[in-house]
Design an enzyme around this catalytic site. Structure first.
Site: not given
Ligand SMILES: NC(=O)c1ccc[n+]([C@@H]2O[C@H](COP(=O)([O-])OP(=O)(O)OC[C@H]3O[C@@H](n4cnc5c(N)ncnc54)[C@H](O)[C@@H]3O)[C@@H](O)[C@H]2O)c1
Ligand SMILES: [Zn+2]
Length: 354
Positions: A115, A137, A179, A217, A227, A231, A235, A238, A242, A257
């Site tokens: 939990r 999120k 971003e 942000k 949202e 918020r 977008n 996006h 997207h 992305h």
């Molecule tokens: N919670 C939120 O508000 C929010 C906002 C934006 C994105 N997201 C989510 O985040 C995800 C995308 O995040 P991301 O782009 O960080 O992707 P990711 O976590 O897949 O990282 C991208 C790549 O970089 C590698 N990596 C990470 N840190 C590293 C480092 N310091 N050195 C070398 N390699 C490294 C990872 O292993 C991976 O291969 C998506 O799933 C998206 O939905 C969430």
């Molecule tokens: Zn984005």
């Protein structure tokens, strides 16, 4: 290393800089056990930095495969099994060391295990530092629907260490930078002036601009945590971005992305000029800056129908028109703009004509 900036939110803080002392303070709390979630890349490249600072011999280190395709229920199941096998109880702490995938999924696993146990976020990609680190999120993809299952829950703290970015692929850095561009365009004209005068995306310059980006942000999320309205400003870029990201996903040349959002921002910036008051000179400046950083990707006219279909699927777009966030001017977003399909097509033509 540069000084440490603290951004205080209602129930946790974000530290930007090498805030090892702050981590130490947090770990002094009477946690029954500490676990760290990594993926194969952050295990190899980021965990050693943590191990230089702390005696991790009693910690439980979890490692999962890297990539969005693993942000799913079966990986969560592995994580929960490992947590159980490691005897983590209600008073344990999980450190999520990785990009947005680790942050979203690790937070989700921590937020639901027994939990909910405490967790801290150590985002290691620029995207996760500037975007995923605020807003609470958490979640995973399910049945091909992105972020389908999850919850809103805040961490105990977020630690943004610039040193992690040193090993990050330049393409990933550029993706996260989109971003930051977005934050400035929707809410802070001065930050836009600073960002748009950057020549190279080096870690120290980016880090110095991170706090202002996070403040933007933070302000938006605090005003509208669930949202309901403002918020949606986040977008910008996006709706179209997207669709392009999803359309290219099964191709041989998918975009990251932020790379897709960069295209979306060019198109939606054009629409902001056409449909609202964004001056032509600003529109051109935005377009040129984004193009200089991201280059061009061809979007064939034959893909427009499919892209429009994808945009209609985007959130609540069942109506004839497509909902976008545009710009009244640089630094001021206009949410809930219903855009006719013909205008969307023209914006894609504009991008292709560049
Ligand atoms: N919670 C939120 O508000 C929010 C906002 C934006 C994105 N997201 C989510 O985040 C995800 C995308 O995040 P991301 O782009 O960080 O992707 P990711 O976590 O897949 O990282 C991208 C790549 O970089 C590698 N990596 C990470 N840190 C590293 C480092 N310091 N050195 C070398 N390699 C490294 C990872 O292993 C991976 O291969 C998506 O799933 C998206 O939905 C969430
Ligand atoms: Zn984005």
């Amino acid at each position: 290393m540069s000084s440490i900036k603290k951004i205080a939110l209602a129930d946790y803080s974000i530290f930007v800089g090498s805030a090892w002392e702050e981590v130490k303070n947090l770990l002094q709390r009477p946690y029954s056990k500490i676990a760290v979630l990594t993926d194969e890349n952050t295990h190899r490249l980021c965990l050693p930095l943590l191990q230089q600072q702390f005696d991790t011999s009693t910690w439980q280190i979890l490692k999962i495969p890297a990539g969005e395709q693993h942000k799913n229920l079966s990986t969560c199941s592995e994580i929960w099994k490992a947590m159980l096998a490691g005897n983590l109880n209600r008073n344990a702490l999980l450190i999520n060391l990785g990009g947005g995938v680790i942050g979203d999924m690790g937070g989700f696993c921590a937020g639901t295990y027994k939990r909910g146990i405490d967790f801290i976020q150590m985002p290691t990609t620029l995207l996760s530092q500037v975007d995923a680190s605020i807003g609470g999120k958490l979640g995973i993809d399910f049945e091909y629907v992105k972020n389908c299952v999850g919850l809103f829950q805040n961490p105990q703290a977020v630690f943004i260490f610039p040193e992690f970015l040193e090993t990050l692929d330049q393409r990933e850095v550029r993706s996260g930078f989109a971003e930051m561009i977005k934050h400035s365009l929707i809410a802070d004209a001065r930050q836009w002036e600073k960002l748009s005068s950057l020549i190279a995306l080096d870690v120290s310059q980016l880090t110095s601009m991170l706090p202002a980006s996070l403040q933007i942000k933070k302000k938006i999320v605090e005003e509208d945590p669930f949202e309901k309205g403002i918020r949606k400003a986040l977008n910008f870029g996006h709706t179209i971005g997207h669709a392009i990201e999803s359309w290219l996903l099964p191709s041989k040349t998918p975009l990251l992305h932020g790379e897709a959002i960069a295209i979306g921002m060019i198109c939606e910036n054009y629409l902001s000029h056409q449909m609202l008051d964004l001056p032509q000179a600003d529109m051109e400046k935005i377009t040129q800056f984004i193009l200089t950083i991201y280059g061009k990707t061809a979007i064939p006219t034959s893909s427009y129908d499919q892209l429009i279909q994808l945009m209609r699927k985007d959130k609540k777009n069942e109506a004839m028109e497509i909902n976008c966030t545009l710009l009244h001017q640089i630094g001021e977003a206009a949410i809930n703009q219903d855009i006719p399909e013909a205008a969307i097509r023209k914006s894609l033509d504009y991008y292709n004509s560049l």
